[in-house]
Design an enzyme around this catalytic site. Sequence first.
Site, short mmCIF file in Angstrom:
data_model
loop_
_atom_site.label_atom_id
_atom_site.label_comp_id
_atom_site.label_asym_id
_atom_site.label_seq_id
_atom_site.Cartn_x
_atom_site.Cartn_y
_atom_site.Cartn_z
N GLU A 106 0.75 -0.93 0.15
CA GLU A 106 0.32 0.31 0.15
C GLU A 106 0.97 0.75 -0.05
O GLU A 106 1.83 1.30 1.04
CB GLU A 106 -0.47 0.17 1.66
CG GLU A 106 -2.12 -0.76 1.08
CD GLU A 106 -2.77 -0.85 0.03
OE1 GLU A 106 -3.13 0.02 -0.78
OE2 GLU A 106 -3.08 -1.81 -0.52
N CYS A 148 -3.11 8.13 3.52
CA CYS A 148 -2.89 7.57 1.71
C CYS A 148 -4.26 7.99 1.83
O CYS A 148 -4.33 7.97 0.14
CB CYS A 148 -2.00 6.11 2.31
SG CYS A 148 -3.02 4.97 2.85
C1 UN1 Z 1 -8.48 6.18 6.61
O1 UN1 Z 1 -8.48 6.47 6.04
O2 UN1 Z 1 -8.32 5.85 7.49
O3 UN1 Z 1 -2.34 4.72 5.45
C2 UN1 Z 1 -7.51 4.50 7.13
C3 UN1 Z 1 -2.69 5.30 4.87
C4 UN1 Z 1 -3.48 4.16 4.55
C5 UN1 Z 1 -4.90 4.23 5.80
C6 UN1 Z 1 -6.08 5.44 6.07
N1 UN1 Z 1 -3.05 3.04 4.72
O4 UN1 Z 1 -2.90 6.32 5.72
#
Ligand code: UN1
Length: 489
Positions: free
Chosen positions: A259, A293
């Site tokens: 991710e 993200c």
């Molecule tokens: C969210 O939107 O609450 O690293 C979680 C990050 C994502 C998770 C977002 N993998 O921000």
Amino acid sequence: MMPAVETRSTPVPQGDTLFVAGEWRAAARAGERFDPSRPERSTGLFAAAAAADVEDAYAAAVAAAPAWAATPAPARAELLRRAADCLAARAEAAALRLTADMGKAIGDARAEVRRGAAILRYFAGELEQPIGETYASADPATALSTFEQPLGVACVITPWNFPVAIPLWKLAPAIGFGNTVVWKPAEAASGSAVLLAEVLADAGLPAGVLNLITGHGSELSAALTGAERLAAITFTGSGTVGTRLRQAVADRNVKVQLELGGKNPAIVLADADLADAALQVTRGAMLATGQRCTATSRVYVERPVADEFARLLADQVGRLVVGDPFDEATQVGPLASAEQAATVAEYFALARAEGARVIAGDLAATAEGCFAVPTVIADVAPDSRVVREEVFGPLLVLFVVDDLEDALGAANETDFGLSSAIFTRDLGKAMRFVRETQTGLVHVNRETAGVEPHVPFGGVKGSSSLSREQGKAARQFFTTTKTVYLRST
Ligand code: UN1
């Protein structure tokens, strides 16, 4: 306009321990962590593991794998439920440690810890779901079925922006589906990681099933990816590191799940509930100090409502309470570290140098500590680095568009593809957006951030390897399928 941070007394997380083969151990060296709201204040040490510690962790994970895989899934589910109870019992300590680690507003930290317990409970329930399928065979004497088995040893590498939720949505399914784990959290989240490992150990996890290695990623990545028995690697973080990890295991049969960030657009059409859209876009862009993200970083507004929306947005952004993350009223805390603050400051300086028009906030504010002012800008060229690169800070760029066609073209013109949103009351336009937006997560009349644990999470293009995490996708990732042709003679 920067908030003054009062002196306070908070628990000092130690985090100076590794957890290997069921034992807490010290590392030969320690790194130091700092309170991002007052970076001159140390919040304790974290163990800086050496490659030999990583090798020990893999040896422990390999040794523990057969017995853990043979443990019935309902017993593993019970353990996850006990871990959820242990985390709930220590919720306030976990929230305080999370905030001390990386400066998340304490209200959001508490919510994240609650979400962590919910994730553990969700995966406990998943373990009671069917583990295979039965088919009719072409041969009447054969019973044809499938069942899932664990992969073996998984490497879990997690970021600092969700020190509890992201580790748990990787660790709970990794362990729950019968794998053993070597876990390397980001340096800045080491205190939270130690607490989570304690919670899982207290819940009764057998020695070697979870091994925690804290330390400097750059020093440990060769040992983390080089282990001979590594079966799977799951990572959330930067594209650069993700690509390096993928390359490091490319010539071996290692399952990879990455991710890697986003540059998430929101489209506001003229028929939208503009006040609600302004609130949602503000939340999506600025909460967690933009360090998600899934954060909204570009907003495309239809021309007839552009001025009105910009006014409403400026009003919402101006109301955000920025300050000491331990203060109950704070909505936006500091950036997570001096390093992160320096990166974000560079993007603010670039936008200023390029002559961006400020709609809300301040591109020139000099911040005490690691604070940045939530800022919305316009009149930025679409090929500016501010528009193309993930800033990971509270900076939103507004564009005026002619119509949905125009907005979709611009929104999709990016290397990323994680999340996107549209604000409209027109069902046909919403449905077209859902079809044509190039992201793995799509929101209609909702902010781009926020995820639920029981549905798949992930993106397309540069945001993700194409595998997903959470929900049933986590089951697919952390297991392999055996197909059984069973014939009676
Ligand atoms: C969210 O939107 O609450 O690293 C979680 C990050 C994502 C998770 C977002 N993998 O921000």
